[in-house]
Design an enzyme around this catalytic site. Structure first.
Site, PDB file in Angstrom:
ATOM      1  N   ARG A 121      17.003  48.677  58.240  1.00  0.00           N
ATOM      2  CA  ARG A 121      16.280  49.162  57.061  1.00  0.00           C
ATOM      3  C   ARG A 121      16.743  50.572  56.733  1.00  0.00           C
ATOM      4  O   ARG A 121      16.028  51.537  56.900  1.00  0.00           O
ATOM      5  CB  ARG A 121      14.785  49.098  57.316  1.00  0.00           C
ATOM      6  N   GLN A 126      19.697  48.469  51.643  1.00  0.00           N
ATOM      7  CA  GLN A 126      18.522  48.031  50.887  1.00  0.00           C
ATOM      8  C   GLN A 126      18.845  46.886  49.905  1.00  0.00           C
ATOM      9  O   GLN A 126      18.080  45.940  49.782  1.00  0.00           O
ATOM     10  CB  GLN A 126      17.953  49.212  50.105  1.00  0.00           C
ATOM     11  N   ASP A 129      18.882  43.459  51.542  1.00  0.00           N
ATOM     12  CA  ASP A 129      17.736  43.159  52.394  1.00  0.00           C
ATOM     13  C   ASP A 129      17.061  41.830  52.014  1.00  0.00           C
ATOM     14  O   ASP A 129      16.148  41.779  51.188  1.00  0.00           O
ATOM     15  CB  ASP A 129      16.745  44.326  52.310  1.00  0.00           C
ATOM     16  N   SER A 132      13.202  41.469  52.554  1.00  0.00           N
ATOM     17  CA  SER A 132      12.367  42.049  51.501  1.00  0.00           C
ATOM     18  C   SER A 132      12.366  41.185  50.250  1.00  0.00           C
ATOM     19  O   SER A 132      11.313  40.928  49.665  1.00  0.00           O
ATOM     20  CB  SER A 132      12.853  43.454  51.125  1.00  0.00           C
ATOM     21  N   TYR A 227       8.961  49.072  61.422  1.00  0.00           N
ATOM     22  CA  TYR A 227       8.213  47.845  61.714  1.00  0.00           C
ATOM     23  C   TYR A 227       7.000  48.180  62.587  1.00  0.00           C
ATOM     24  O   TYR A 227       6.832  49.315  63.030  1.00  0.00           O
ATOM     25  CB  TYR A 227       9.101  46.858  62.471  1.00  0.00           C
TER      26      TYR A 227
END
Ligand code: NAD
Length: 378
Positions: A121, A126, A129, A132, A227
C-alpha cells in the site's frame, strides 16, 4: 511479446482480467494479445469488442501458447497454462494464504507467479491496487443487497399516514469496503454508525457523516502497512461488550473486518444475533475468510429467528461490468513496470512492488510470507 487471457473457470466468477481499453494499451506497447473466446461474456464484453480492440480471440490452448504473460482473475491451474513460455509471468488473485499447493503446482510448472493481493500500500502501487478497486464495489453492493432484502425503507419519509423512520445501519470494519458501504447507506438516507480497531478510521467515518464507535481504552491495532492486527483477548472481550449493546438497536449490519493472513475475526456471535430485531439483516463480507458472524455460511442466505444473514461470496463478481473494467486497469498499470518501452518483458526483481508480489519464480516459492508452508507441505 504475447499476453494471453483465459476465461475464468471458477464457479460464479464472472469477471475477466482484460478490457477492450487495456487490449488497446497493450497493442500500442507492441504486444500481441490473445483471449479465449467467451472470456468477457460474464462481464458483457463481447468477443467482437476484444477483436476490434486488436486482440486475437481464439481457443484456450491458442491463447496461452507461447505466452510471456498470462493475466487472470483467479489462480489458473498448471494444466490450463500448458504451452505458455517457460518462466512466463502469471498475474492474478492467487489466494496466497488460502492454497499453498495450488501456487506450488504453478511454480513446479516453471511459471513466475504474481499475487496481486500482496501489492504494497504505497503511493506508486495505488493505481494497481486490486483489493481496493474490488472492495469498494463490494461495499456498495452489500448495501444494495441489504436494501433489496429489507422490509422497510432506508430514508426518513414524512407521509400523511405517518412518519417512516430511517434505517439504522452499522458497519464493522471501516476499510475500503466499509467506507463505501457507509457512503452508500448515507446516500440512501440511513442513519449510519461504524467501528474499527484502527483509530485512524475515526476521521474517515465521521467525514462521511457516520458516527464512529470505538472501544474505550483499546490499543490502536493498526500495523505500519495500514492494516489491522489481531486484538488481545482482553480487547476482544471489551469489543464484544460494545458490539453486543449496539447491535440490538440496529436494522442492518455490514461486516468487513479482515486481518491479512489470518481468519476473519468473529465479531457477532449467535447469542448476539438472537438479540437483534426480527427483520434485521447482516451482510457478511468476510464470509470467504471464515466470516465475522458466527452464523454466516459461504454463498448462502441464512434465516435465524427473523434475522437474515447474507453470506454472498465474491460480491465484485455481481458487479462484473465495473469490477472487470477496474481490475483490468489495475493489471494494465502493473504491466507498465514489467514491459519495457520497446515492448519486451523486462522485470526488475529488486523493485519493491515486484518483490512484494512475486510468490514463485524459477521453480521455487520465493515469497517470505509463503516460503515455509509449501516447503513443509511438500
Ligand atoms: P481490510 O480489508 O484488511 O480490513 C477491513 C477493515 O477491517 C480494516 O479497516 C480493518 O482495520 C478492520 N478490522 C480488522 N479487524 C477488526 C475488528 N476486530 N473489528 C473491527 N474492525 C476490524 O482493510 P482494507 O479495506 O484493505 O484497508 C486497510 C487500510 O488500508 C485502510 O486504512 C485503507 O484506507 C488503507 N488503504 C491504503 C491504500 C494506499 O495505497 N495507501 C490503499 C488501500 C487501502
Amino acid at each position: 511479446m504475447k499476453i494471453g487471457v483465459l476465461a475464468e473457470r471458477q464457479p460464479g466468477e464472472t469477471r475477466v482480467a482484460i478490457s477492450p481499453d487495456s487490449v488497446k494499451a497493450y497493442v500500442r506497447r507492441g504486444a500481441n494479445v490473445a483471449i479465449e473466446a467467451g472470456a468477457g461474456s460474464g462481464s458483457f464484453i463481447s468477443d467482437a469488442s476484444f477483436g476490434e480492440a486488436g486482440a486475437l480471440v481464439t481457443s484456450a490452448e491458442e491463447a496461452v501458447k507461447n505466452a510471456d504473460i498470462i493475466l487472470s482473475v483467479r489462480r489458473p491451474t498448471a494444466a490450463m497454462l500448458a504451452g505458455a513460455n517457460s518462466g512466463a509471468l502469471v498475474i492474478g488473485l492467487m489466494d496466497p494464504y488460502g492454497d499453498a499447493a495450488g501456487i506450488r503446482a504453478l511454480a513446479d510448472a516453471g511459471l513466475s507467479v504474481v499475487s496481486v493481493e500482496l501489492l504494497p500500500r504505497i503511493t506508486r502501487a495505488q493505481s494497481m491496487d486490486v483489493l481496493s478497486s474490488q472492495a469498494n464495489l463490494a461495499g456498495y453492493k452489500a448495501i444494495i443487497d441489504a436494501a433489496g432484502q429489507f422490509s422497510r425503507a432506508f430514508p426518513i419519509m414524512m407521509t400523511a399516514a405517518g412518519t417512516v423512520p430511517p434505517a439504522k445501519v452499522f458497519v464493522m470494519g471501516a476499510g475500503v469496503a466499509g467506507l463505501q458501504a457507509i457512503a452508500t447507506a448515507r446516500r440512501l438516507g440511513a442513519v449510519v454508525s461504524a467501528t474499527d480497531v484502527r483509530a485512524a478510521a475515526a476521521e474517515q467515518v465521521q467525514s462521511l457523516g457516520a458516527k464512529f464507535i470505538f472501544v474505550e481504552g483499546l490499543k490502536d491495532a493498526a500495523t505500519q502497512g495500514g492494516y489491522a492486527k489481531e486484538l488481545s483477548e482482553d480487547d476482544k472481550s471489551k469489543q464484544a461488550v460494545l458490539i453486543a449493546e449496539h447491535i440490538k438497536t440496529q436494522d442492518i449490519i455490514i461486516t468487513t473486518a479482515l486481518i491479512p493472513g489470518r481468519p476473519a475475526p468473529v465479531l457477532i456471535t449467535k447469542d448476539m444475533v438472537e438479540t437483534m430485531k426480527p427483520g434485521s439483516i447482516v451482510v457478511d463480507l468476510a464470509v470467504e475468510r471464515g466470516g465475522n458472524c458466527a452464523l454466516s455460511q459461504p454463498g448462502k442466505i441464512v434465516q435465524h429467528r427473523g434475522v437474515t444473514i447474507m453470506g454472498w461470496e465474491n460480491l465484485p463478481s455481481r458487479l462484473a461490468g465495473n469490477a472487470s473494467m477496474l481490475y483490468a486497469k489495475n493489471l494494465q498499470n502493473f504491466l507498465e513496470i514489467v514491459i519495457s518501452k520497446e515492448g519486451a518483458l523486462s522485470i526488475n526483481w529488486d523493485d519493491e512492488i515486484i518483490k512484494a508480489t512475486v510468490v514463485a519464480r524459477g521453480g521455487k516459492i520465493v515469497h517470505p510470507l509463503l516460503r515455509k508452508e509449501p516447503e513443509a507441505a511438500s
